[in-house]
Scaffold this motif. Structure first.
Motif, short mmCIF file in Angstrom:
data_model
loop_
_atom_site.label_atom_id
_atom_site.label_comp_id
_atom_site.label_asym_id
_atom_site.label_seq_id
_atom_site.Cartn_x
_atom_site.Cartn_y
_atom_site.Cartn_z
N PRO A 18 31.50 51.47 44.76
CA PRO A 18 32.83 50.91 44.51
C PRO A 18 32.92 49.44 44.90
CG PRO A 18 32.82 52.09 46.57
CD PRO A 18 31.46 52.30 45.96
N MET A 19 33.95 48.76 44.38
CA MET A 19 34.18 47.37 44.73
C MET A 19 34.51 47.26 46.22
SD MET A 19 37.15 44.83 43.35
CE MET A 19 36.42 44.50 41.77
N ARG A 20 33.86 46.31 46.88
CA ARG A 20 34.11 46.10 48.31
C ARG A 20 35.21 45.08 48.55
NH1 ARG A 20 29.55 44.47 52.86
NH2 ARG A 20 30.97 44.31 54.62
N GLU A 21 35.23 44.01 47.75
CA GLU A 21 36.26 42.99 47.91
C GLU A 21 36.37 42.20 46.63
OE1 GLU A 21 33.67 39.30 49.81
OE2 GLU A 21 34.93 40.50 51.14
N VAL A 22 37.47 41.45 46.47
CA VAL A 22 37.68 40.56 45.34
C VAL A 22 38.08 39.20 45.90
CG1 VAL A 22 40.07 41.32 45.08
CG2 VAL A 22 38.92 40.18 43.18
N ARG A 23 37.56 38.15 45.31
CA ARG A 23 37.88 36.80 45.78
C ARG A 23 38.36 35.95 44.60
NH1 ARG A 23 33.77 34.76 50.51
NH2 ARG A 23 33.66 36.75 51.66
N LEU A 24 39.47 35.25 44.81
CA LEU A 24 40.05 34.35 43.83
C LEU A 24 40.39 33.04 44.51
CD1 LEU A 24 42.44 36.98 42.25
CD2 LEU A 24 40.33 36.18 41.24
N GLY A 25 40.53 31.99 43.71
CA GLY A 25 40.89 30.69 44.27
C GLY A 25 41.71 29.88 43.29
N ASP A 26 41.88 28.60 43.58
CA ASP A 26 42.62 27.68 42.73
C ASP A 26 44.08 28.12 42.56
OD1 ASP A 26 42.98 25.41 41.20
OD2 ASP A 26 42.25 26.35 39.34
N THR A 27 44.71 28.55 43.66
CA THR A 27 46.12 28.98 43.61
C THR A 27 46.97 28.23 44.63
OG1 THR A 27 45.61 30.77 45.17
CG2 THR A 27 45.49 31.30 42.82
N ARG A 28 46.54 27.08 45.02
CA ARG A 28 47.22 26.36 46.10
C ARG A 28 48.57 25.75 45.67
NH1 ARG A 28 44.49 21.19 49.25
NH2 ARG A 28 46.44 20.26 49.97
N ASP A 29 48.62 25.20 44.44
CA ASP A 29 49.81 24.45 44.02
C ASP A 29 50.85 25.38 43.41
OD1 ASP A 29 48.60 22.13 44.87
OD2 ASP A 29 47.68 21.74 42.91
N MET A 30 51.47 26.17 44.27
CA MET A 30 52.54 27.05 43.80
C MET A 30 53.81 26.23 43.56
SD MET A 30 51.99 30.28 46.36
CE MET A 30 53.48 31.03 45.74
N PRO A 31 54.67 26.65 42.61
CA PRO A 31 54.52 27.85 41.76
C PRO A 31 53.74 27.61 40.47
CG PRO A 31 56.65 26.88 41.36
CD PRO A 31 55.99 26.01 42.41
N MET A 32 53.17 26.40 40.32
CA MET A 32 52.40 26.11 39.10
C MET A 32 51.17 27.00 39.01
SD MET A 32 51.76 24.13 36.37
CE MET A 32 52.70 22.62 36.61
N GLU A 33 50.43 27.07 40.11
CA GLU A 33 49.22 27.89 40.14
C GLU A 33 49.52 29.21 40.84
OE1 GLU A 33 45.83 24.35 40.47
OE2 GLU A 33 46.55 25.35 42.28
#
Length: 299
Positions: free
Chosen positions: A52-67
């Motif tokens: 099974p999946m152990r973890e998920v990693r995402l990025g490039d979401t710093r500039d909220m609410p745009m990102e």
């Protein structure tokens, strides 16, 4: 399988299950668009070796609410049942049944539910195009020095196999042929011809022969061909001189195999008297016809 939708806006999909940006080059992911439109990527991961999946990693979401991004990870679902290998009497029988991958298998030479337990072996399915070869290892397969001692057979090395000796004897009896390589490197010693060395059969019998010679012939391979060093010698290692010599070959009397132990002597005066022995793996191939008389007996 497990569903893994990812939706986002103004983001780059830089990692799921350890994926890197370089690994995503040349692929198509909606969430790599990095624009102002809400997009999504979803589907099932079906590589069971990674689940099974152990973890998920995402990025490039710093500039909220745009990102922004939202991820969903579903439950793990597994269906069906892995096909189990049949337990047959030997690797030859397995190859005959269509198993052609060289690897470890479980075999049961005397048949399911009989007196002897099944055991694991390595099956060489490639070396002989016609049959599978059952290979059984032991704990003393490397070249070993004979410890210094003087009397006949005073040195003893007993071999421990992957299975019990009665189990291996049963294997020899359902196989068309079996063999085991043996070798003695020696200097200034006496050996089989003079009764200073021998091997022991699976059932404890003292065997006065060596690889390449007939059963209990008091000889080595060179004695059978008349190529031993010295007049009348039946083994090179009976020369008892200052030159390093060697006797080697295959033991092929399957009713005596596997080798239970080896005995040597006349090595006390080291470094003048020295010897090294090598005993290879037991290999059996071919299959005795089921119509042949049964000779599966235990000692």
């Amino acid at each position: 399988m497990s569903p893994h939708p990812v939706s986002g806006r103004g983001v780059g999909l830089v990692g799921i299950l350890g994926w890197t940006q370089d690994e995503l080059l040349g692929t198509t992911c909606n969430c790599d668009a990095n624009d102002e439109v809400w997009r999504s990527d979803e589907g099932y991961l079906s590589d069971k070796a990674s689940l099974p999946m152990r973890e998920v990693r995402l990025g490039d979401t710093r500039d909220m609410p745009m990102e922004m991004a939202f991820h969903t990870i579903g439950k793990l679902f597994c269906t069906g049942q892995k096909t189990m290998d049949p337990v047959l009497e030997s690797c030859a029988a397995l190859k005959e049944a269509g198993f052609v991958e060289s690897r470890r298998y479980i075999i049961d030479p005397d048949g399911p539910g009989q007196g002897l337990s099944q055991f694991e072996v390595y099956c060489d399915m490639a070396s002989d195009p016609l049959t599978g070869i059952t290979v059984v290892s032991h704990n003393s397969g490397h070249r070993m020095r004979v410890a210094p001692c003087e009397e006949k057979g005073c040195y003893r090395k007993e071999l421990q196999y992957e299975a019990d000796l009665p189990q291996l004897h049963a294997l020899t009896q359902v196989s068309r042929s079996c063999q085991q390589y043996v070798k003695l490197d020696c200097r200034h010693t006496r050996f089989v011809q003079s009764g200073w060395g021998w091997w022991v059969s699976w059932d404890g019998q003292k065997m006065l022969d060596w690889g390449g010679a007939e059963r209990n012939s008091g000889s080595c391979a060179c004695g059978m061909t008349g190529t031993c060093f010295g007049m009348g010698r039946l083994c090179n290692c009976d020369s008892n001189d200052h030159v390093w010599r060697m006797d080697e070959g295959f033991l092929r009397d399957k009713n005596s195999l596997p080798v239970k132990a080896v005995h040597f002597g006349d090595t006390k005066d080291a470094p003048l008297e020295m010897a090294f022995h090598t005993v290879g793996k037991l290999t059996c191939k071919g299959k005795i016809s089921s119509t042949s008389p049964s000779i599966l007996t235990q000692a």
